[in-house]
Design an enzyme around this catalytic site. Structure first.
Site, PDB file in Angstrom:
ATOM      1  N   GLU A  59       0.852  -1.183   0.000  1.00  0.00           N
ATOM      2  CA  GLU A  59       0.000   0.000   0.000  1.00  0.00           C
ATOM      3  C   GLU A  59       0.897   1.246   0.000  1.00  0.00           C
ATOM      4  OE1 GLU A  59      -3.588   1.740   2.839  1.00  0.00           O
ATOM      5  OE2 GLU A  59      -1.821   0.819   3.768  1.00  0.00           O
ATOM      6  N   LYS A 134     -10.425  -0.204  -0.592  1.00  0.00           N
ATOM      7  CA  LYS A 134     -10.302  -0.465   0.843  1.00  0.00           C
ATOM      8  C   LYS A 134     -11.626  -0.237   1.571  1.00  0.00           C
ATOM      9  CE  LYS A 134      -6.987   0.616   4.573  1.00  0.00           C
ATOM     10  NZ  LYS A 134      -5.800   1.443   4.877  1.00  0.00           N
ATOM     11  N   CYS A 166      -4.224  -3.290   4.352  1.00  0.00           N
ATOM     12  CA  CYS A 166      -3.786  -2.759   5.636  1.00  0.00           C
ATOM     13  C   CYS A 166      -4.812  -2.937   6.748  1.00  0.00           C
ATOM     14  CB  CYS A 166      -3.379  -1.298   5.464  1.00  0.00           C
ATOM     15  SG  CYS A 166      -2.230  -0.691   6.739  1.00  0.00           S
TER      16      CYS A 166
END
Length: 345
Positions: A59, A134, A166
């Site tokens: 990321e 995300k 993440c």
């Protein structure tokens, strides 16, 4: 699951993860120059790892973190776009698949609404096979517009792949969602910083074990003037054991071969630790012994999930009753994040 060689085979997918040094960029031109640097790295890695079928970058590896909001909006990409075309050329040249970060991708109502934090899975022909946004931006710091679903796509040699990003990976629900859609490899690209290193290493291993799934983590390294990123990109077997793990070094690479037949055999024939199967066949031994059929219980026993689906606002109020009712906190205020309940007239 094999580690230590540079090869792959018809049954194994050669997967590489990269500790990419977190860049600090400010303009579109700088972003494109950095994308070309990533492209050059792909071609070089393929020379050293001839078995590499899939390469994964962290990321923020393309754009870095734009701490200036104006720069964040100005450099936001379209997909496909200039950045993805650079990656496509590299994938075609190296004959390799890749996972790449775009932070951000322009919202459909750009610039009225915040960009998305996006990953793409690209095949060796330079085609985008999966685009994931995300779901769980790292609030309160990240200002990305949230995505709303996961995907599973057929990757190199037919391996089924899901992408997550993440902070997504701190929620067991997303791992289960991907695995229950058939994912055999869950790719977690992250720009994770200290102090949460130990927790993130543990989480990836635990989720591989709990979901009988391969996990590949690509994390940033270095210091960007704000955060220090801990690296530790890793490839984890579906039994939760680490096959290979980087340290904190910039541009470190780990590589392993993931067997298709092995994970499929384990999911078919595994018994006591076949968590995906057992979740929908609860207590089958006791049910058999009781004369109540031979498949166990399929019904969901977890009230929270039923309530969340049926009544999301009511479930939010329930959670607020034992946490807090505002997104911010008065004891550690963050600019722009409300921390006091709005009074109603």
């Amino acid at each position: 699951m094999l580690h230590g060689d540079i090869t792959s085979s018809n049954d194994t997918i050669g997967v590489a993860v990269v500790n990419y040094k977190m860049p600090r960029l400010h303009t579109k031109a700088e972003v494109l120059d950095n994308a070309r640097k990533i492209a050059d790295m792909i071609v070089g890695m393929k020379t050293g790892l001839p078995g590499m079928d899939l390469v994964i970058f962290p990321e923020y590896s393309t754009h870095g973190i734009m701490y200036d909001s104006k720069e964040m909006y100005e450099t936001a990409s379209t997909v496909p776009g200039d950045e993805t075309e650079i990656f496509a050329e590299a994938c075609r040249k190296a004959k390799v698949w890749g996972v790449f970060s775009l932070t951000g991708e322009r919202h459909e109502e750009h610039p009225k609404k915040a960009p998305y934090n996006t990953l793409i899975l690209m095949n060796d022909k330079g085609e985008i096979v999966q685009k994931y946004r995300k779901i769980m931006p790292w609030v309160p710091i990240e200002g990305w517009y949230p995505g709303n679903c996961t995907y599973v796509s057929e990757g190199p040699k037919g391996l089924k792949i899901s992408l997550i990003i993440c902070d997504d990976g701190n929620y067991p629900e997303i791992w289960r969602d991907c695995a229950m859609k058939g994912a055999e490899l869950i790719v977690r690209c992250q720009g994770y910083m200290y102090p949460a290193k130990d927790q993130q290493v543990i989480m990836a291993k635990a989720m591989a074990w709990a979901n009988n799934v391969y996990v590949a983590v690509a994390n940033a390294s270095g210091f960007d003037g704000v955060y220090s990123y801990f690296g530790h990109s890793a490839i984890i077997g579906f039994d939760g054991r680490t096959l290979g793990e980087c340290g904190e070094e910039d541009y470190g690479v780990q590589y392993a071969q993931l067997s298709k037949s092995l994970i499929r055999d384990a999911r078919k024939n595994g018994q006591s630790q076949n968590h995906l199967f057992k979740l929908l066949h609860r207590g089958y031994t006791g049910m058999i012994n009781s004369g109540d059929g031979d498949r166990g219980v399929a019904a969901c026993p977890y009230d929270f999930y039923a309530k969340w689906v049926a009544d999301p606002e009511g479930t939010r109020e329930m959670v607020e009753s034992f946490t807090r009712s505002t997104v911010g906190t008065e004891e550690c205020p963050i600019e722009g994040i409300p921390n006091k309940k709005v009074a109603h007239r």
